[in-house]
Enzyme design. Structure first.
Site, PDB file in Angstrom:
ATOM      1  N   GLY A  42      31.394  82.958  10.676  1.00 53.13           N
ATOM      2  CA  GLY A  42      30.241  83.357   9.878  1.00 53.13           C
ATOM      3  C   GLY A  42      29.703  82.459   8.168  1.00 53.13           C
ATOM      4  N   GLY A  71      33.437  84.877   4.394  1.00 57.03           N
ATOM      5  CA  GLY A  71      34.529  84.665   4.697  1.00 57.03           C
ATOM      6  C   GLY A  71      35.297  84.943   3.189  1.00 57.03           C
ATOM      7  N   GLU A 127      36.169  80.215   9.924  1.00 64.36           N
ATOM      8  CA  GLU A 127      35.272  79.443  10.850  1.00 64.36           C
ATOM      9  C   GLU A 127      33.655  79.681  10.176  1.00 64.36           C
ATOM     10  OE1 GLU A 127      35.765  77.215  12.473  1.00 64.36           O
ATOM     11  OE2 GLU A 127      37.300  76.834  14.305  1.00 64.36           O
ATOM     12  N   CYS A 176      26.202  75.893  12.470  1.00 68.18           N
ATOM     13  CA  CYS A 176      27.262  75.221  11.503  1.00 68.18           C
ATOM     14  C   CYS A 176      27.372  74.172  11.421  1.00 68.18           C
ATOM     15  CB  CYS A 176      28.909  76.316  11.276  1.00 68.18           C
ATOM     16  SG  CYS A 176      28.867  75.633  13.187  1.00 68.18           S
TER      17      CYS A 176
HETATM   18  P1  NAD Z   1      27.189  86.596   8.612  1.00 69.58           P
HETATM   19  O1  NAD Z   1      28.243  85.977   7.535  1.00 69.58           O
HETATM   20  O2  NAD Z   1      25.793  87.385   7.954  1.00 69.58           O
HETATM   21  O3  NAD Z   1      27.962  87.786   9.551  1.00 69.58           O
HETATM   22  C1  NAD Z   1      29.149  86.808  10.098  1.00 69.58           C
HETATM   23  C2  NAD Z   1      29.912  88.378  11.078  1.00 69.58           C
HETATM   24  O4  NAD Z   1      30.137  89.143  10.451  1.00 69.58           O
HETATM   25  C3  NAD Z   1      29.269  88.983  11.507  1.00 69.58           C
HETATM   26  O5  NAD Z   1      29.720  90.094  12.648  1.00 69.58           O
HETATM   27  C4  NAD Z   1      28.631  89.988  10.545  1.00 69.58           C
HETATM   28  O6  NAD Z   1      28.431  91.633  10.633  1.00 69.58           O
HETATM   29  C5  NAD Z   1      30.811  90.446   9.812  1.00 69.58           C
HETATM   30  N1  NAD Z   1      30.845  90.837   8.115  1.00 69.58           N
HETATM   31  C6  NAD Z   1      29.940  90.694   7.536  1.00 69.58           C
HETATM   32  N2  NAD Z   1      30.369  91.272   6.632  1.00 69.58           N
HETATM   33  C7  NAD Z   1      31.511  91.051   7.033  1.00 69.58           C
HETATM   34  C8  NAD Z   1      32.776  92.295   6.168  1.00 69.58           C
HETATM   35  N3  NAD Z   1      33.035  92.423   4.528  1.00 69.58           N
HETATM   36  N4  NAD Z   1      33.763  92.180   6.512  1.00 69.58           N
HETATM   37  C9  NAD Z   1      33.608  92.220   8.367  1.00 69.58           C
HETATM   38  N5  NAD Z   1      33.000  91.536   8.753  1.00 69.58           N
HETATM   39  C10 NAD Z   1      32.113  91.146   7.788  1.00 69.58           C
HETATM   40  O7  NAD Z   1      26.738  84.717  10.030  1.00 69.58           O
HETATM   41  P2  NAD Z   1      25.391  85.179  10.504  1.00 69.58           P
HETATM   42  O8  NAD Z   1      24.316  85.238   9.882  1.00 69.58           O
HETATM   43  O9  NAD Z   1      25.904  86.013  11.453  1.00 69.58           O
HETATM   44  O10 NAD Z   1      25.812  82.780  11.080  1.00 69.58           O
HETATM   45  C11 NAD Z   1      25.700  82.603   9.890  1.00 69.58           C
HETATM   46  C12 NAD Z   1      26.711  81.545   9.535  1.00 69.58           C
HETATM   47  O11 NAD Z   1      28.336  81.827   9.791  1.00 69.58           O
HETATM   48  C13 NAD Z   1      26.066  80.546   9.080  1.00 69.58           C
HETATM   49  O12 NAD Z   1      27.148  80.850   7.617  1.00 69.58           O
HETATM   50  C14 NAD Z   1      27.042  79.748   9.737  1.00 69.58           C
HETATM   51  O13 NAD Z   1      27.468  78.131   9.578  1.00 69.58           O
HETATM   52  C15 NAD Z   1      28.018  80.574  10.247  1.00 69.58           C
HETATM   53  N6  NAD Z   1      29.171  79.593  11.583  1.00 69.58           N
HETATM   54  C16 NAD Z   1      30.090  79.545  11.336  1.00 69.58           C
HETATM   55  C17 NAD Z   1      30.823  78.472  12.756  1.00 69.58           C
HETATM   56  C18 NAD Z   1      31.353  77.735  12.456  1.00 69.58           C
HETATM   57  O14 NAD Z   1      32.476  77.606  13.669  1.00 69.58           O
HETATM   58  N7  NAD Z   1      32.267  77.080  11.308  1.00 69.58           N
HETATM   59  C19 NAD Z   1      29.952  79.164  14.159  1.00 69.58           C
HETATM   60  C20 NAD Z   1      27.963  79.444  13.704  1.00 69.58           C
HETATM   61  C21 NAD Z   1      28.326  80.159  12.539  1.00 69.58           C
END
Ligand code: NAD
Length: 523
Positions: A254, A259, A276, A310
């Protein structure tokens, strides 16, 4: 801009045809927690399709008690699963891959309905799941360690890899099924059970995946609680998982913001995290580049998945001598992009996931303009008949400078910043001068430039490509990035090691007890 081919099927008609095949209910709330049985005592989540804003389905989310039940069941299932020989675990994953083959079209369509990806990308994501299953089946016969020469006579040393326990998987909305498969297929052959907290923006695809896994497990005589599920948001359910000592590894995909929080909470309890996170990926286009190839790669990288990957190409660093030619051809291509329903054949740009995402794009464009950026094409909201409350945009190109705060930040939308360079060292410096380090690419036919880009002085990213764009990685390599991308690696190569615990073993088969380093202690 919208193509004039036959009208797209509606969200409702596609949902009606695929929901029963995927075990989903159109009317009743779908249970959003799985621990060998389905349940969910949390609030109802209404999932609307990003395609037109219509109600796609309802989900009964996991309550804290459901989380506890799921993790306890996954723990119990782990104790049996870890004793199964790895190649037998691989057989279960083989069956899972085959079940995915049977439902590839339907699951791919559900990805489109729920995440807004065009059909080809929805199906491509399911293919990625199938590929990782195949990979995991092979891996199940190759979980090998080392033998190491001992300095002591009559001794041998070896390194063995053991299952770790329950792996917590947190996934993002933009790869709603593949990221889970990357993690769960490898974790499963490694002997772990998993508990998955998908994005609350894509709950139905998660339920569909676990329904398929449940059926396969039951047919194989395996406890399906090895694939537990808890749907809920980050603060409510995610934090329960990240702070839980029963979950030795958290694999979280995410945003960097998420992260940072997850890394902190997991580190506090000395757990392991595999992060990631976001990228800010650039393509360097050198004077010798094949511009036709570069243009195609930039288009796919920058506007594919409506800029919500991403690995999306976010920056172009082009040599000043070819900038006008490249930009002109990109602007022409951007003007012809078919934007619209991802269910319609021929569409290349579907919707953004939600209103917040649209707002994020608009404020980034405004900020770039304020810094002096020039919008060369696109950037406005796109509307058309049949798109209802969908958040569509015309992908945009902005002339910018690398050090502007807005360029340094990942905006999860189709904005492409273009900047120029004069000498190659400057291009490399710009490529690396962002907080993220996921994917990078160079288009050049100059061997020296290509090799410099790949050398220790070159790209600082986890992925570095020559004459290929930044997105669309294969599963065979390790996937992930450096710096604020989190440092984690998933998928191919030796990424499986993250899902196991390493043990260094020394066996003494002599009658003496020599100490290492020649230490004499008593007799
Ligand atoms: P996000 O960070 O909003 O959410 C991702 C996940 O994290 C969700 O399941 C969310 O519920 C969870 N989450 C949020 N806060 C949390 C916490 N405090 N504790 C535990 N879990 C929590 O991201 P998004 O909008 O769903 O996705 C887009 C982002 O993900 C972009 O930044 C993208 O670059 C990244 N991404 C990275 C990769 C990679 O492999 N590097 C792959 C896909 C997406």
């Amino acid at each position: 801009m919208a193509s004039k081919s036959p009208a797209a099927p509606t969200v409702a008609s596609v949902a009606k045809s695929i929901f029963p095949k995927l075990g989903l209910s159109l009317k009743a709330a779908n249970p959003g927690a799985f621990w060998g049985e389905w349940g969910g005592a949390g609030e109802i989540l209404e999932k609307r399709s990003p395609i037109d804003g219509s109600l796609l389905g309802r989900v009964k989310q996991a309550a804290p008690g459901d989380y506890d039940r799921a993790v306890a069941a996954a723990q119990k299932a782990f104790l049996v699963w870890r004793d199964l020989p790895a190649p037998k675990r691989g057989e279960v994953i083989r069956c899972y891959g085959n079940a995915l083959r049977d439902l590839k079209t339907e699951l791919g369509q559900l990805v489109s309905l729920e995440a807004g990806k065009i059909l080809a990308e929805g199906e491509g994501e399911v293919q990625e799941m199938i590929d990782i299953c195949d990979y995991a089946v092979g891996l199940s016969r190759q979980l090998f360690g080392l033998t190491i020469a001992s300095e002591r006579p009559g001794h041998h040393m070896r390194e063995t890899w053991h299952p770790l326990g329950v792996v917590g998987i947190i996934s993002a909305f933009n790869f709603p099924v593949a990221v889970w498969a990357w993690n769960s297929a490898l974790a499963a052959v490694c002997g772990d059970s998993t508990i998955w907290k998908p994005s609350e923006k894509t709950p139905l695809t998660a339920i569909a995946c676990i329904k398929i896994a449940e059926k396969v497990c039951r047919e194989c005589g395996v406890d399906p609680a090895i694939f537990a599920l808890v749907i809920g948001d980050g603060p409510a359910i995610g934090e329960l998982m990240t702070s839980d000592r029963r979950v030795p590894l958290i694999s979280a995909t995410g945003s960097t913001r998420m992260g940072k929080r997850v890394g902190e909470v997991v580190a506090k309890r000395f757990g392991r995290s595999l992060l990631e996170l976001g990228g800010n990926n650039a393509i360097i286009v050198a004077p010798s580049a094949d511009l036709k190839l570069a243009k195609r790669a930039i288009l796919f990288g920058a506007v594919g998945t409506a800029g919500q990957r991403c690995t999306t190409t976010r920056r172009i660093i082009v040599h000043e001598s070819i900038k006008d030619e490249l930009v002109e051809s990109l602007v022409t291509a951007y003007r012809q992009l078919p934007i619209g329903s991802p269910l319609k054949s021929g569409t290349l740009v579907g919707p953004l996931i939600d209103a917040m995402s649209l707002q994020g794009m608009m404020s980034a464009i405004a900020e770039a303009k304020k810094s002096g950026g020039k919008v060369l094409v696109g950037g406005e909201r796109f509307t058309a008949k049949g798109l209802g409350e969908g958040y569509y945009v015309a992908p945009c190109i902005i002339e910018a400078k690398n050090d502007w705060p807005v360029v340094q930040h990942e905006t999860f939308a189709p904005i492409l910043y273009v900047m120029t360079y004069r000498d190659f060292a400057e291009a490399l410096e710009m490529q690396n001068d962002v907080p993220q380090g996921l994917s990078s690419a160079i288009f050049t036919t100059d061997l020296r430039e290509a090799e410099q880009f790949l050398s220790s002085r070159g790209s600082d990213c986890g992925i570095a490509n020559v004459n290929i764009g930044t997105s669309g990685a294969e599963i065979g390599g390790a996937f992930g990035g450096e710096k604020e991308t989190g440092g984690g690696r998933e998928s191919g190569s030796d990424s499986w090691r993250a899902y196991m615990r390493r043990q260094t073993v020394t066996v003494n088969y002599s009658n003496a007890l020599p100490l290492a380093q020649g230490i004499k202690f008593g007799d």
